[in-house]
Motif scaffolding. Structure first.
Motif, PDB file in Angstrom:
ATOM      1  N   ALA A  74       0.829  -1.206   0.000  1.00 51.59           N
ATOM      2  CA  ALA A  74       0.000   0.000   0.000  1.00 51.59           C
ATOM      3  C   ALA A  74       0.864   1.256   0.000  1.00 51.59           C
ATOM      4  N   ALA A  75       1.955   1.245   0.793  1.00 52.79           N
ATOM      5  CA  ALA A  75       2.842   2.404   0.825  1.00 52.79           C
ATOM      6  C   ALA A  75       3.516   2.621  -0.521  1.00 52.79           C
ATOM      7  N   LEU A  76       3.945   1.517  -1.164  1.00 51.35           N
ATOM      8  CA  LEU A  76       4.576   1.632  -2.475  1.00 51.35           C
ATOM      9  C   LEU A  76       3.592   2.185  -3.497  1.00 51.35           C
ATOM     10  N   VAL A  77       2.376   1.649  -3.485  1.00 60.23           N
ATOM     11  CA  VAL A  77       1.348   2.143  -4.411  1.00 60.23           C
ATOM     12  C   VAL A  77       1.062   3.621  -4.152  1.00 60.23           C
ATOM     13  N   PHE A  78       0.977   3.988  -2.872  1.00 62.65           N
ATOM     14  CA  PHE A  78       0.696   5.385  -2.533  1.00 62.65           C
ATOM     15  C   PHE A  78       1.797   6.311  -3.037  1.00 62.65           C
ATOM     16  N   VAL A  79       3.054   5.886  -2.858  1.00 59.34           N
ATOM     17  CA  VAL A  79       4.166   6.710  -3.316  1.00 59.34           C
ATOM     18  C   VAL A  79       4.147   6.851  -4.835  1.00 59.34           C
ATOM     19  N   LEU A  80       3.941   5.730  -5.539  1.00 57.23           N
ATOM     20  CA  LEU A  80       3.910   5.781  -7.004  1.00 57.23           C
ATOM     21  C   LEU A  80       2.762   6.655  -7.504  1.00 57.23           C
ATOM     22  N   VAL A  81       1.577   6.450  -6.913  1.00 62.25           N
ATOM     23  CA  VAL A  81       0.419   7.262  -7.316  1.00 62.25           C
ATOM     24  C   VAL A  81       0.682   8.733  -7.005  1.00 62.25           C
ATOM     25  N   SER A  82       1.293   9.007  -5.857  1.00 59.52           N
ATOM     26  CA  SER A  82       1.583  10.397  -5.486  1.00 59.52           C
ATOM     27  C   SER A  82       2.517  11.051  -6.488  1.00 59.52           C
ATOM     28  N   VAL A  83       3.582  10.333  -6.854  1.00 56.11           N
ATOM     29  CA  VAL A  83       4.543  10.899  -7.807  1.00 56.11           C
ATOM     30  C   VAL A  83       3.884  11.154  -9.155  1.00 56.11           C
ATOM     31  N   VAL A  84       3.132  10.157  -9.650  1.00 55.67           N
ATOM     32  CA  VAL A  84       2.482  10.306 -10.962  1.00 55.67           C
ATOM     33  C   VAL A  84       1.445  11.420 -10.919  1.00 55.67           C
ATOM     34  N   LEU A  85       0.593  11.404  -9.880  1.00 59.97           N
ATOM     35  CA  LEU A  85      -0.472  12.400  -9.794  1.00 59.97           C
ATOM     36  C   LEU A  85       0.087  13.807  -9.620  1.00 59.97           C
ATOM     37  N   LEU A  86       1.084  13.953  -8.751  1.00 64.74           N
ATOM     38  CA  LEU A  86       1.682  15.278  -8.552  1.00 64.74           C
ATOM     39  C   LEU A  86       2.349  15.779  -9.822  1.00 64.74           C
ATOM     40  N   THR A  87       3.053  14.878 -10.534  1.00 68.38           N
ATOM     41  CA  THR A  87       3.696  15.290 -11.784  1.00 68.38           C
ATOM     42  C   THR A  87       2.664  15.755 -12.801  1.00 68.38           C
ATOM     43  N   ILE A  88       1.611  14.953 -12.958  1.00 66.74           N
ATOM     44  CA  ILE A  88       0.567  15.312 -13.928  1.00 66.74           C
ATOM     45  C   ILE A  88      -0.100  16.625 -13.519  1.00 66.74           C
ATOM     46  N   GLN A  89      -0.424  16.760 -12.234  1.00 67.51           N
ATOM     47  CA  GLN A  89      -1.129  17.951 -11.790  1.00 67.51           C
ATOM     48  C   GLN A  89      -0.258  19.193 -11.855  1.00 67.51           C
ATOM     49  N   VAL A  90       1.026  19.060 -11.564  1.00 67.75           N
ATOM     50  CA  VAL A  90       1.917  20.222 -11.669  1.00 67.75           C
ATOM     51  C   VAL A  90       1.993  20.709 -13.110  1.00 67.75           C
ATOM     52  N   ILE A  91       2.163  19.753 -14.037  1.00 67.90           N
ATOM     53  CA  ILE A  91       2.213  20.131 -15.462  1.00 67.90           C
ATOM     54  C   ILE A  91       0.879  20.720 -15.906  1.00 67.90           C
ATOM     55  N   HIS A  92      -0.213  20.034 -15.525  1.00 64.62           N
ATOM     56  CA  HIS A  92      -1.540  20.518 -15.920  1.00 64.62           C
ATOM     57  C   HIS A  92      -1.842  21.886 -15.310  1.00 64.62           C
ATOM     58  N   ALA A  93      -1.517  22.047 -14.024  1.00 64.34           N
ATOM     59  CA  ALA A  93      -1.782  23.328 -13.358  1.00 64.34           C
ATOM     60  C   ALA A  93      -0.968  24.450 -13.986  1.00 64.34           C
ATOM     61  N   LYS A  94       0.283  24.147 -14.348  1.00 61.56           N
ATOM     62  CA  LYS A  94       1.128  25.169 -14.967  1.00 61.56           C
ATOM     63  C   LYS A  94       0.549  25.601 -16.318  1.00 61.56           C
ATOM     64  N   ARG A  95       0.183  24.623 -17.140  1.00 62.06           N
ATOM     65  CA  ARG A  95      -0.366  24.962 -18.464  1.00 62.06           C
ATOM     66  C   ARG A  95      -1.687  25.699 -18.342  1.00 62.06           C
ATOM     67  N   LEU A  96      -2.559  25.196 -17.469  1.00 62.42           N
ATOM     68  CA  LEU A  96      -3.869  25.829 -17.317  1.00 62.42           C
ATOM     69  C   LEU A  96      -3.721  27.232 -16.741  1.00 62.42           C
ATOM     70  N   SER A  97      -2.809  27.380 -15.792  1.00 63.11           N
ATOM     71  CA  SER A  97      -2.579  28.707 -15.212  1.00 63.11           C
ATOM     72  C   SER A  97      -2.040  29.671 -16.259  1.00 63.11           C
ATOM     73  N   GLU A  98      -1.162  29.190 -17.117  1.00 60.72           N
ATOM     74  CA  GLU A  98      -0.636  30.056 -18.182  1.00 60.72           C
ATOM     75  C   GLU A  98      -1.740  30.463 -19.147  1.00 60.72           C
ATOM     76  N   ARG A  99      -2.623  29.508 -19.500  1.00 55.47           N
ATOM     77  CA  ARG A  99      -3.703  29.827 -20.437  1.00 55.47           C
ATOM     78  C   ARG A  99      -4.668  30.846 -19.837  1.00 55.47           C
ATOM     79  N   VAL A 100      -5.040  30.602 -18.590  1.00 54.57           N
ATOM     80  CA  VAL A 100      -5.946  31.554 -17.927  1.00 54.57           C
ATOM     81  C   VAL A 100      -5.234  32.888 -17.690  1.00 54.57           C
ATOM     82  N   GLY A 101      -3.929  32.824 -17.360  1.00 56.23           N
ATOM     83  CA  GLY A 101      -3.172  34.057 -17.171  1.00 56.23           C
ATOM     84  C   GLY A 101      -3.106  34.901 -18.438  1.00 56.23           C
ATOM     85  N   ASN A 102      -3.002  34.247 -19.596  1.00 56.53           N
ATOM     86  CA  ASN A 102      -3.023  34.987 -20.865  1.00 56.53           C
ATOM     87  C   ASN A 102      -4.330  35.745 -21.038  1.00 56.53           C
ATOM     88  N   LEU A 103      -5.434  35.079 -20.729  1.00 53.30           N
ATOM     89  CA  LEU A 103      -6.737  35.742 -20.843  1.00 53.30           C
ATOM     90  C   LEU A 103      -6.877  36.857 -19.811  1.00 53.30           C
TER      91      LEU A 103
END
Length: 455
Positions: free
Chosen positions: A161-190
């Motif tokens: 469970a700890a291994l799964v949690f760590v892997l999910v955390s890394v993947v989810l945080l990576t995806i969300q950081v990239i997504h948040a950065k792109r979305l923030s840039e798009r909204v920031g442009n507007l």
């Protein structure tokens, strides 16, 4: 809270917290399920042993110790002990197994008691129950199941469970950081573009957006709005400049006439001519200001449309224009269907028809005929005003609908009538255009309005 922080919070932190809570709750439930399995096994064995404790005449005994499968089950079978009325152990399984030395059978309950302890044999689950002999003497039955395997399974669960949690955390945080950065840039442009709009800058469109979602659609809508605002400002600036020019001309003529009249004494006839000329310029200013007010009112407020019949509006406009036409020696002939249902603003359409009729009368030669026709053309009604005037050159057929645009300087008027006609058409989701009247010459001005969809 900034958009990027909010996206990370609700897109990663909160889901990970919920995942961690789910893992912990699942571990607790899993642990309880495994303990329940041990308890059921102990209760089943206790039930069997309690039936066979006194089936030998010699002495009470543990039934499992006489099992022919003893060698096969010894490794994982529960340990057990039987205690006599005095509390001393009288039998145990296996014979060399560590068991509690003494107990008080009379103090126990006939209902089994289960508990988890850490004893000399390690972590285990124990069962105590009082079993009365046929003669009523109390005896005690003790059973114990090792939890070593249970602990290994739980440890394995927590590691996985700890291994799964760590892997999910890394993947989810990576995806969300990239997504948040792109979305923030798009909204920031507007957001940056809207700040520039608020400051009055309409020169540039929002930065390009490669997406195909709601934000991209919003960007396109903002770009279109910016373009329309820029066009409206340009039109407004041009209208103000043209209006200032048009107002300056009669004012300059009036001032020049008055200054000449005041330079020296003049006879009454000369002063009368000056006043008459001034009166003409005042009338021109009045007409110009009235047209400007009409155009401003039409552009600044929404047109309130209602269902009605276009024919009475056309007839009233033609009847009102006949007197002016007769002064010019023109004949107005009208053609229309019995009814023309549509959703329109009667005052706005009437104003547009008045402007078309006055324009036709103004440029028609004396003793000519002006034909006004209303007919259905597919999904719309078309008003056509045909005159026998000089016509409109093909390269000027769009420009004549611009404010203050006139073909040459001949003829009265401020050059706003056709601009009002096009604005009325646009406010009704229609069109206005001009074309040749035919081989005989002249112009055919058309105002097209949508039919009533409910007819």
């Amino acid at each position: 809270m900034q958009l990027r922080s909010r996206l990370l919070l609700f897109g990663a932190v909160v889901p990970l917290a919920l995942l961690a809570a789910a893992i912990v709750i699942s571990g607790v439930v899993f642990n309880r399920v495994l303990l329940d399995e041990h308890d059921r096994a102990l209760l089943a064995q206790a039930g069997i042993e309690s039936l066979s404790l006194f089936d030998h005449a010699a002495a009470p005994h543990l039934h499992i110790s006489e099992s022919p499968l003893d060698n096969q089950i010894r490794e994982f079978a529960s340990r057990g002990a039987l205690y006599g009325p005095d509390g001393a152990a009288i039998a145990s399984y296996p014979a060399d197994a560590p068991v509690p030395p003494r107990t008080q059978p009379a103090a126990l309950s006939t209902t089994p008691t289960l508990e988890t302890v850490v004893g000399v044999a390690g972590h285990e689950r124990q069962l105590w129950v009082r079993v009365d002999a046929p003669d009523g003497q109390p005896h005690a039955l003790w059973l114990a199941a090792s939890l070593e395997r249970h602990d290994r399974e739980m440890d394995q669960y927590w590691r996985i469970a700890a291994l799964v949690f760590v892997l999910v955390s890394v993947v989810l945080l990576t995806i969300q950081v990239i997504h948040a950065k792109r979305l923030s840039e798009r909204v920031g442009n507007l957001t940056g573009h809207m700040r520039r709009l608020r400051a009055g800058s309409l020169d540039a469109a929002p930065p390009p957006d490669p997406g195909a979602d709601e934000i991209a659609e919003l960007r396109r809508a903002i770009a279109e709005t910016t373009e329309r605002l820029a066009a409206a400002r340009s039109s407004q600036d041009r209208l103000i400049a043209d209006a200032a020019h048009e107002l300056r001309t009669p004012l300059a003529a009036m001032r020049a006439g008055i200054e000449i009249a005041l330079r020296r004494e003049r006879p009454a006839t000369h002063l009368r001519e000056t006043l008459e000329h001034t009166l003409v310029e005042v009338a021109r200013l009045t007409q110009l200001s009235s047209s400007l007010l009409d155009l401003a009112a039409l552009r600044s407020s929404p047109v309130e449309r209602s269902r009605g019949d276009l024919v009475p509006v056309l007839v009233e406009a033609v009847d009102a224009a006949r007197a002016l036409a007769e002064e010019r020696g023109c004949i107005v002939r009208v053609q229309h269907p019995p009814e023309a249902p549509a959703e329109f603003s009667a005052s706005a359409v009437r104003q547009a028809l008045d402007n078309l009729l006055h324009n036709a009368i103004k440029f028609s030669p004396s003793a000519s005929e002006i034909v006004v026709d209303l007919r259905g053309a597919g999904p719309r009604w078309e008003f056509a005003v045909v005159d026998a005037g000089p016509g409109v050159p093909e390269d000027a057929r769009e420009a004549v609908f611009e404010p203050f645009h006139r073909l040459g300087r001949a003829g009265p008027g401020g050059g706003l009538g056709l601009a009002i006609v096009r604005d009325v058409a646009a406010r009704h989701h229609g069109r206005a255009w001009v074309e040749d009247a035919g081989e005989a010459g002249g112009a055919r001005f058309v105002l097209a309005l949508p039919r009533d969809d409910h007819t």
